[in-house]
Scaffold this motif. Structure first.
Motif, PDB file in Angstrom:
ATOM      1  N   ASP A  66      36.344  21.380  19.528  1.00 54.51           N
ATOM      2  CA  ASP A  66      35.939  20.208  18.922  1.00 54.51           C
ATOM      3  C   ASP A  66      35.489  20.210  17.606  1.00 54.51           C
ATOM      4  OD1 ASP A  66      36.986  18.772  21.240  1.00 54.51           O
ATOM      5  OD2 ASP A  66      35.040  18.444  21.748  1.00 54.51           O
ATOM      6  N   TRP A  67      34.735  21.218  17.357  1.00 52.28           N
ATOM      7  CA  TRP A  67      34.162  21.522  15.983  1.00 52.28           C
ATOM      8  C   TRP A  67      34.150  22.790  15.392  1.00 52.28           C
ATOM      9  CZ3 TRP A  67      32.085  17.060  14.255  1.00 52.28           C
ATOM     10  CH2 TRP A  67      31.915  15.952  15.034  1.00 52.28           C
ATOM     11  N   THR A  68      33.848  22.889  13.968  1.00 48.20           N
ATOM     12  CA  THR A  68      33.601  24.185  13.376  1.00 48.20           C
ATOM     13  C   THR A  68      32.130  23.918  12.462  1.00 48.20           C
ATOM     14  OG1 THR A  68      35.833  24.857  13.029  1.00 48.20           O
ATOM     15  CG2 THR A  68      34.277  25.603  11.457  1.00 48.20           C
ATOM     16  N   TYR A  69      31.193  24.736  12.686  1.00 40.89           N
ATOM     17  CA  TYR A  69      29.844  24.554  12.222  1.00 40.89           C
ATOM     18  C   TYR A  69      29.740  25.568  11.476  1.00 40.89           C
ATOM     19  CZ  TYR A  69      24.839  23.851  11.928  1.00 40.89           C
ATOM     20  OH  TYR A  69      23.489  23.892  11.636  1.00 40.89           O
ATOM     21  N   CYS A  70      29.369  25.634  10.274  1.00 42.62           N
ATOM     22  CA  CYS A  70      29.162  26.919   9.379  1.00 42.62           C
ATOM     23  C   CYS A  70      27.998  26.869   8.669  1.00 42.62           C
ATOM     24  CB  CYS A  70      30.592  27.063   8.414  1.00 42.62           C
ATOM     25  SG  CYS A  70      30.328  28.377   7.327  1.00 42.62           S
ATOM     26  N   ILE A  71      27.289  27.952   8.448  1.00 44.29           N
ATOM     27  CA  ILE A  71      26.073  28.100   7.611  1.00 44.29           C
ATOM     28  C   ILE A  71      26.146  29.360   6.600  1.00 44.29           C
ATOM     29  CG2 ILE A  71      24.464  27.232   9.557  1.00 44.29           C
ATOM     30  CD1 ILE A  71      23.846  30.218  10.203  1.00 44.29           C
ATOM     31  N   ALA A  72      25.460  29.264   5.681  1.00 44.35           N
ATOM     32  CA  ALA A  72      25.695  30.315   4.597  1.00 44.35           C
ATOM     33  C   ALA A  72      24.317  30.561   4.136  1.00 44.35           C
ATOM     34  CB  ALA A  72      26.539  29.711   3.440  1.00 44.35           C
ATOM     35  N   GLU A  73      24.122  31.868   3.589  1.00 39.24           N
ATOM     36  CA  GLU A  73      23.004  32.235   2.914  1.00 39.24           C
ATOM     37  C   GLU A  73      22.600  31.473   1.733  1.00 39.24           C
ATOM     38  OE1 GLU A  73      20.203  34.620   0.880  1.00 39.24           O
ATOM     39  OE2 GLU A  73      22.222  34.264   0.116  1.00 39.24           O
ATOM     40  N   LYS A  78      22.711  29.810  17.182  1.00 40.08           N
ATOM     41  CA  LYS A  78      21.715  30.842  17.522  1.00 40.08           C
ATOM     42  C   LYS A  78      21.815  31.833  18.683  1.00 40.08           C
ATOM     43  CE  LYS A  78      17.887  27.920  14.862  1.00 40.08           C
ATOM     44  NZ  LYS A  78      16.778  27.477  14.979  1.00 40.08           N
ATOM     45  N   LYS A  79      22.108  31.048  19.661  1.00 43.63           N
ATOM     46  CA  LYS A  79      22.501  32.087  20.876  1.00 43.63           C
ATOM     47  C   LYS A  79      23.612  32.872  20.576  1.00 43.63           C
ATOM     48  CE  LYS A  79      20.578  28.365  23.913  1.00 43.63           C
ATOM     49  NZ  LYS A  79      20.916  27.438  25.313  1.00 43.63           N
ATOM     50  N   LEU A  80      24.763  32.516  20.119  1.00 45.30           N
ATOM     51  CA  LEU A  80      25.622  33.516  19.689  1.00 45.30           C
ATOM     52  C   LEU A  80      25.328  34.546  18.861  1.00 45.30           C
ATOM     53  CD1 LEU A  80      28.527  31.151  19.190  1.00 45.30           C
ATOM     54  CD2 LEU A  80      28.232  32.565  21.188  1.00 45.30           C
ATOM     55  N   PRO A 126      18.849  39.104  14.796  1.00 45.62           N
ATOM     56  CA  PRO A 126      17.694  38.153  14.941  1.00 45.62           C
ATOM     57  C   PRO A 126      17.893  36.823  14.677  1.00 45.62           C
ATOM     58  CG  PRO A 126      17.303  40.134  13.117  1.00 45.62           C
ATOM     59  CD  PRO A 126      18.966  39.957  13.675  1.00 45.62           C
ATOM     60  N   GLU A 127      17.482  36.101  15.387  1.00 46.24           N
ATOM     61  CA  GLU A 127      17.650  34.726  15.444  1.00 46.24           C
ATOM     62  C   GLU A 127      17.224  34.001  13.950  1.00 46.24           C
ATOM     63  OE1 GLU A 127      15.606  30.728  17.397  1.00 46.24           O
ATOM     64  OE2 GLU A 127      16.628  31.808  18.750  1.00 46.24           O
ATOM     65  N   PRO A 128      18.173  33.355  13.472  1.00 47.63           N
ATOM     66  CA  PRO A 128      17.761  33.224  11.870  1.00 47.63           C
ATOM     67  C   PRO A 128      17.104  31.824  11.767  1.00 47.63           C
ATOM     68  CG  PRO A 128      20.152  32.562  12.128  1.00 47.63           C
ATOM     69  CD  PRO A 128      19.424  33.237  13.515  1.00 47.63           C
ATOM     70  N   GLU A 129      16.484  31.447  10.744  1.00 54.55           N
ATOM     71  CA  GLU A 129      16.148  30.243  10.240  1.00 54.55           C
ATOM     72  C   GLU A 129      17.402  29.360   9.872  1.00 54.55           C
ATOM     73  OE1 GLU A 129      13.352  27.386   7.144  1.00 54.55           O
ATOM     74  OE2 GLU A 129      13.211  29.677   7.317  1.00 54.55           O
ATOM     75  N   ILE A 130      17.768  28.026  10.063  1.00 59.06           N
ATOM     76  CA  ILE A 130      18.774  27.344   9.759  1.00 59.06           C
ATOM     77  C   ILE A 130      18.342  26.205   9.242  1.00 59.06           C
ATOM     78  CG2 ILE A 130      21.160  26.528  10.336  1.00 59.06           C
ATOM     79  CD1 ILE A 130      21.318  28.573  12.252  1.00 59.06           C
ATOM     80  N   ARG A 131      18.474  25.847   7.823  1.00 60.07           N
ATOM     81  CA  ARG A 131      18.059  24.904   7.197  1.00 60.07           C
ATOM     82  C   ARG A 131      18.906  23.777   6.998  1.00 60.07           C
ATOM     83  NH1 ARG A 131      14.858  27.698   2.084  1.00 60.07           N
ATOM     84  NH2 ARG A 131      13.324  28.976   3.485  1.00 60.07           N
ATOM     85  N   PRO A 132      18.539  22.197   7.325  1.00 59.43           N
ATOM     86  CA  PRO A 132      19.722  21.371   7.362  1.00 59.43           C
ATOM     87  C   PRO A 132      20.208  21.257   5.780  1.00 59.43           C
ATOM     88  CG  PRO A 132      17.670  20.442   7.661  1.00 59.43           C
ATOM     89  CD  PRO A 132      17.521  22.094   7.701  1.00 59.43           C
ATOM     90  N   ALA A 133      21.427  20.749   5.796  1.00 56.31           N
ATOM     91  CA  ALA A 133      22.272  20.513   4.373  1.00 56.31           C
ATOM     92  C   ALA A 133      21.370  19.327   3.976  1.00 56.31           C
ATOM     93  CB  ALA A 133      23.404  20.123   4.627  1.00 56.31           C
ATOM     94  N   LYS A 134      21.073  19.238   2.591  1.00 56.61           N
ATOM     95  CA  LYS A 134      20.219  18.246   2.046  1.00 56.61           C
ATOM     96  C   LYS A 134      21.312  17.463   1.117  1.00 56.61           C
ATOM     97  CE  LYS A 134      16.117  20.786   1.690  1.00 56.61           C
ATOM     98  NZ  LYS A 134      14.901  21.311   0.816  1.00 56.61           N
ATOM     99  N   LEU A 135      22.393  17.689   0.755  1.00 59.38           N
ATOM    100  CA  LEU A 135      23.539  17.108   0.019  1.00 59.38           C
ATOM    101  C   LEU A 135      24.585  16.937   0.780  1.00 59.38           C
ATOM    102  CD1 LEU A 135      22.305  18.733  -3.672  1.00 59.38           C
ATOM    103  CD2 LEU A 135      21.665  16.392  -2.549  1.00 59.38           C
ATOM    104  N   TYR A 136      25.387  16.057   0.526  1.00 60.20           N
ATOM    105  CA  TYR A 136      26.850  15.743   0.971  1.00 60.20           C
ATOM    106  C   TYR A 136      27.422  16.888   0.153  1.00 60.20           C
ATOM    107  CZ  TYR A 136      25.842  11.647   3.309  1.00 60.20           C
ATOM    108  OH  TYR A 136      25.271  10.710   4.315  1.00 60.20           O
ATOM    109  N   PRO A 137      28.116  17.999   0.618  1.00 66.41           N
ATOM    110  CA  PRO A 137      28.998  18.942  -0.040  1.00 66.41           C
ATOM    111  C   PRO A 137      30.301  18.261  -0.730  1.00 66.41           C
ATOM    112  CG  PRO A 137      28.665  19.682   2.245  1.00 66.41           C
ATOM    113  CD  PRO A 137      28.189  18.405   2.159  1.00 66.41           C
ATOM    114  N   LEU A 187      25.133  22.151  17.760  1.00 66.56           N
ATOM    115  CA  LEU A 187      25.955  23.358  17.436  1.00 66.56           C
ATOM    116  C   LEU A 187      25.090  24.338  16.762  1.00 66.56           C
ATOM    117  CD1 LEU A 187      28.804  21.392  15.635  1.00 66.56           C
ATOM    118  CD2 LEU A 187      28.921  22.728  17.790  1.00 66.56           C
ATOM    119  N   ARG A 188      24.081  23.871  15.974  1.00 61.46           N
ATOM    120  CA  ARG A 188      23.045  24.934  15.431  1.00 61.46           C
ATOM    121  C   ARG A 188      22.370  25.765  16.671  1.00 61.46           C
ATOM    122  NH1 ARG A 188      18.527  21.770  13.103  1.00 61.46           N
ATOM    123  NH2 ARG A 188      17.875  21.750  15.492  1.00 61.46           N
ATOM    124  N   GLU A 189      21.814  25.019  17.548  1.00 63.27           N
ATOM    125  CA  GLU A 189      21.257  25.836  18.726  1.00 63.27           C
ATOM    126  C   GLU A 189      22.616  26.780  19.456  1.00 63.27           C
ATOM    127  OE1 GLU A 189      17.935  25.830  18.994  1.00 63.27           O
ATOM    128  OE2 GLU A 189      18.135  24.804  16.989  1.00 63.27           O
TER     129      GLU A 189
END
Length: 485
Positions: A409-416, A465-467, A474-485, A460-462
């Motif tokens: 159902d979803w793709t959830y992506c995080i970036a450095e 993290k498990k994956l 190591p489990e990273p810190e994942i900060r929420p997006a603050k602006l609409y891309p 999805l963030r949680e």
């Protein structure tokens, strides 16, 4: 990720599911299990990889009327087609490292191109040799050290860097740098150059494959056929070059919906891409014909796969290295003895699952180091489909340091957060992309940061993290997006 499931089955009691009714973009599978002939205990195995082949250019996936793939379609329609297969790292060398070790790219030593595969990890080729197979390669490798002084570079690969392919070796570490569409070189196991001229590269690799298949084999064989096409030619302005006449024959062909609204180079490159895809299909047809002529077809498993897809510079400055379906979703067909009942499997699976699958098909046990899941239970057992861990981890390098979870159902992506690309992982990421695969399968609307989807993003963030911890990070810190891309 869910715990690894046992892959030990009695192959003589192998049951396959009947034909599925789900469409390529659908989910679930309503087929019922029906008996099928047992697969031989040690069938020959051909793993055919076409570099940068988009999943929706396989005609059997029913999404592209211009793609000409009759031979592949015949295999898909008489074997097992996996409609939701993805690569776990959408770039050449890292994806191949995952394919052969069933470990994530950050664990294989190859988290970006140009790095050698760790010699400490068991590989598919090595494990099959332990089980009595010969392990053979024809074509592109891309897992040796980049420097020639270490036995790598674009050409000859020393035996210790071959990942267990210690029988027939006819390849180049970086085929796109030692060859061109109509001339070039590969090397045999002793370092002797094998050249070709005035023949399309796909046809040359197929010639060498036919030559191997016509030899006498006293043991079951594992053959990795590694074609470069439809990958671009790096030293020719990164152009995709199909067989002569492709641009004219495929002019004004179907444009996939994910490309139409975005700038890129698809307008120039698509016709040759279609031609290169057709040439790959012709190669598969020739190989299957040779298997039949040599009396090998009834005892040979044939697997068709790609290492990643192609988005034609619509998502970043090149062809892949993104989480989008065009880049990360791949074709996957398994055909041969034990797979004769036509069916479509719609569960999510990854390139990380291939080695355990082929080892089980060969009657061998997967080493405990391997983290993928054998796909065999999906083929034989409805209960296994219901319990399947329907998610995959994607690691991104070179274009960014990123991570993503892909579900049906979803793709959830995080970036450095600083945009660095010179490290394998990061302790801190920020939400970057989020796509609703049900309602936006062509990924035109990025939902990251939108408050209406905050609950889903948190879930999805949680899961991600498990994956990541399962992948040894190591489990990273994942900060929420603050602006609409």
């Amino acid at each position: 990720m869910a715990q690894q499931r046992s892959s030990k089955i009695d192959r003589r009691k192998f049951l396959l599911a009947g034909a599925a009714t789900g469409a390529a973009l659908g989910l679930g599978n309503t087929a019922t299990a029906t008996p099928a002939p047992a697969a031989p205990s040690q069938p020959n195995i051909i793993l055919f990889l076409s570099d940068q082949f988009r999943w929706d250019f396989l005609g059997a996936n029913q999404l592209n009327g211009s793609a000409h793939t009759p031979n592949l379609d015949a295999l898909a329609n008489s074997g097992t087609l996996f409609t939701h297969a993805v690569t776990n790292q959408p770039v050449c060398a890292p994806a191949r490292s995952v394919l052969f070790t069933s470990r994530f790219a950050t664990e294989t030593g190859v988290w970006r191109n140009g790095l050698p595969l760790s010699q400490t990890l068991p590989t598919l080729a090595g494990e099959l040799r332990k089980s009595g197979y010969t392990s053979n390669l024809i074509g592109k490798w891309h897992l040796a050290p980049h420097t020639i002084a270490e036995g790598g570079g674009p050409g000859f690969v020393r035996p210790e860097y071959r990942g267990g392919f210690l029988d027939l070796w006819e390849g180049a570490n970086e085929l796109e740098h030692t060859s061109h569409p109509y001339y070039g070189s590969i090397w045999d196991g002793d370092g002797h150059e094998i050249t070709y001229k005035d023949e399309y590269r796909v046809d040359f690799i197929t010639d060498r494959t036919e030559r191997f298949l016509r030899q006498k084999h006293t043991k079951p064989f594992f053959l990795f056929v590694s074609q470069l096409e439809p990958h671009q030619q790096n030293d020719m302005q990164n152009r995709i070059i199909g067989p002569n006449g492709s641009a004219e024959r495929f002019a004004n062909s179907y444009v996939p919906p994910d490309l139409r609204n975005l700038p890129g180079n698809w307008q120039q490159e698509l016709p040759d891409y279609y031609g290169a895809v057709e040439s790959i299909d012709n190669s598969v047809g020739r190989i299957m014909k040779t298997l039949d002529e040599q009396g090998l077809a009834s005892n040979t498993i044939f697997v068709f796969i790609s290492d990643h897809g192609c988005h034609f510079e619509t998502r970043n400055k090149e062809y892949k290295r993104s989480v989008h379906n065009a880049s990360s979703r791949i074709p996957l067909i398994i055909h041969g003895p034990g797979f004769e009942t036509p069916q479509r499997i719609n569960q999510m699976c990854g390139i990380i699952d291939i080695a355990p699958t082929l080892l089980e098909i060969a009657g061998a046990s997967a080493p405990s180091s391997m983290k993928g899941h054998s796909l065999v239970p999906l083929i034989r057992d409805q209960k296994a489909r219901a319990a399947w861990p329907n998610q995959q981890l994607l690691q991104i390098s070179e274009s960014m340091t990123g991570r993503a979870i892909r579900t049906p159902d979803w793709t959830y992506c995080i970036a450095e957060i600083t945009g660095t690309t010179n490290q394998p992982a990061s302790p801190v990421y920020q939400e970057y992309q989020m796509y609703d695969q049900r309602n936006d399968p062509y990924e035109q609307t990025n939902l990251a940061g939108r408050k209406e989807f905050r609950k889903q993003a948190d879930e999805l963030r949680e899961q991600l993290k498990k994956l990541l911890t399962y992948a040894g990070e190591p489990e990273p810190e994942i900060r929420p997006a603050k602006l609409y891309p």
